[in-house]
Scaffold this active site. Structure first.
Site, PDB file in Angstrom:
ATOM      1  N   SER A 182      -8.787   8.672  -2.228  1.00 56.02           N
ATOM      2  CA  SER A 182      -7.641   8.894  -1.365  1.00 56.02           C
ATOM      3  C   SER A 182      -7.597   7.831  -0.256  1.00 56.02           C
ATOM      4  O   SER A 182      -7.627   6.642  -0.556  1.00 56.02           O
ATOM      5  CB  SER A 182      -7.669  10.314  -0.796  1.00 56.02           C
ATOM      6  OG  SER A 182      -6.412  10.663  -0.275  1.00 56.02           O
ATOM      7  N   ASP A 187       0.178  10.847  -9.492  1.00 61.30           N
ATOM      8  CA  ASP A 187      -0.732  11.231  -8.424  1.00 61.30           C
ATOM      9  C   ASP A 187      -0.167  12.416  -7.646  1.00 61.30           C
ATOM     10  O   ASP A 187       0.924  12.354  -7.076  1.00 61.30           O
ATOM     11  CB  ASP A 187      -0.962  10.038  -7.488  1.00 61.30           C
ATOM     12  CG  ASP A 187      -1.986  10.331  -6.427  1.00 61.30           C
ATOM     13  OD1 ASP A 187      -1.626  10.966  -5.419  1.00 61.30           O
ATOM     14  OD2 ASP A 187      -3.155   9.942  -6.598  1.00 61.30           O
ATOM     15  N   HIS A 216      -5.517  14.149  -8.250  1.00 60.91           N
ATOM     16  CA  HIS A 216      -5.782  13.302  -7.090  1.00 60.91           C
ATOM     17  C   HIS A 216      -7.273  13.372  -6.787  1.00 60.91           C
ATOM     18  O   HIS A 216      -7.807  14.462  -6.533  1.00 60.91           O
ATOM     19  CB  HIS A 216      -4.972  13.775  -5.874  1.00 60.91           C
ATOM     20  CG  HIS A 216      -5.084  12.891  -4.668  1.00 60.91           C
ATOM     21  ND1 HIS A 216      -4.549  11.626  -4.613  1.00 60.91           N
ATOM     22  CD2 HIS A 216      -5.686  13.090  -3.463  1.00 60.91           C
ATOM     23  CE1 HIS A 216      -4.800  11.084  -3.428  1.00 60.91           C
ATOM     24  NE2 HIS A 216      -5.498  11.957  -2.709  1.00 60.91           N
TER      25      HIS A 216
END
Length: 330
Positions: A112, A208, A275
């Site tokens: 991330s 995503d 994700h």
């Protein structure tokens, strides 16, 4: 040695107001962070969970600066210190003094906002070691796209523009990037990856989950909530919404087209609504992990890192992949 930027759910702060709020949470101060974190996936010390890296030294760098470890400024009126770059440098100096300088192999990883940090600091990480050390970088869910949102705007660009402005990143970002592009564009990975000299692996879901929720269809771009159900559960998307997401995937694949040509780089782009897949055990290496060409993420990354074979794994488009661990919010 695996160096992991720990920032899952970290995001960024792009206004003075939310930076002030952020400093009273675990995302802005170590005072509020959990005291222990479980090491799973790429950080697991069990061979059956992490076949290639289980016996490495593993370190997590906690994230609290709100700019993917790049800020170096302050706002005295708001009592804010933006010191991500200094945190990075201090952490590296401390680890080098404790023996990291003697590592024969090193991998800088992150997911991330930490995946973006892995890209931003990849070449800098390489310079810490002698040329004889094998150094590579892994960005998991860090390929944030400068995409058009469902309203025709650019919600994530607006966020990144705020991060750059509030934290003064135009003074920090490398001049070889800012000489060619505006500072905000220099925070988008798609504009950076072709200039990274160190071997880099991009692990990303083509759909995503975070980008769908926060970049493509955030509330500001969808005030009437037309995307509410779809962005929480892909099975509730209309045909036109799925097509919008397919266009997003195509834009992502176009952005990495040149990157994937280099044999030193690696790709694992699966057609999942996910994700961060490297730190979760079920998506990294398990009996039912996501696969591309019958290979899970862990083995793909291992093959690439140890030069067993080149890895340029790009999944077919949704809904072909039945191995995904798709994220769904009820």
């Amino acid at each position: 040695m695996i160096m992991e930027f720990y920032s899952y759910g970290g995001g960024w702060c792009n206004t003075v107001r939310n930076c002030v709020f952020r400093k009273t949470t675990r995302r802005g101060s170590s005072k509020f962070m959990e005291k222990q974190i479980q090491f799973t996936g790429i950080l697991s010390n069990k061979a059956e969970e992490n076949p290639d890296f289980f016996n490495w030294n593993r370190v997590k760098v906690r994230y609290c600066d709100g700019a993917s470890f790049t800020g170096d400024s302050e706002n005295k009126d708001a009592l804010l210190q933006f010191r991500g770059q200094r945190i990075w440098e201090a952490a590296m100096a401390d680890l080098m003094s404790k023996g990291m300088r003697n590592a024969q192999q090193a991998l800088l990883s992150g997911c991330s906002a930490g995946g973006l940090a892995s890209i931003l600091h990849c070449d800098e990480f390489r310079t810490l070691f002698p040329s004889s050390t094998k150094v590579k970088c892994l960005s998991d869910a860090g390929l944030f796209m400068d995409a058009t949102d469902v309203s025709g705007g650019h919600a994530l660009r607006d966020v990144f523009k705020g991060v750059v402005s509030v934290q003064g990143l135009q003074k920090i970002l490398p001049s070889n990037w800012t000489n060619k592009l505006d500072p905000t564009s220099c925070f988008f990975p798609q504009n950076l990856i072709s200039n990274i000299k160190t071997p880099l692996f991009l692990l990303n879901a083509a759909y995503d989950f975070w980008q769908i929720q926060s970049s493509l269809a955030p509330p500001v771009a969808d005030p009437h909530g037309l995307w509410h159900d779809c962005k929480l559960n892909y099975e509730k998307c209309s045909a036109s919404q799925i097509q919008f997401l397919q266009d997003f995937r195509n834009d992502m694949l176009n952005a990495i087209k040149g990157f994937g040509v280099s044999t030193q780089n690696g790709l694992f782009i699966n057609s999942c609504f996910a994700h961060c897949q490297s730190e979760r055990q079920d998506t990294w290496f398990a009996d039912d992990s996501p696969l591309i060409d019958n290979k899970p993420v862990a083995l793909a990354v291992g093959d690439w890192y140890f030069d067993r074979e080149g890895v340029n794994a790009i999944d077919c488009a949704y809904p072909c992949d039945k191995t995904c661990h798709n994220m769904v919010s009820k």
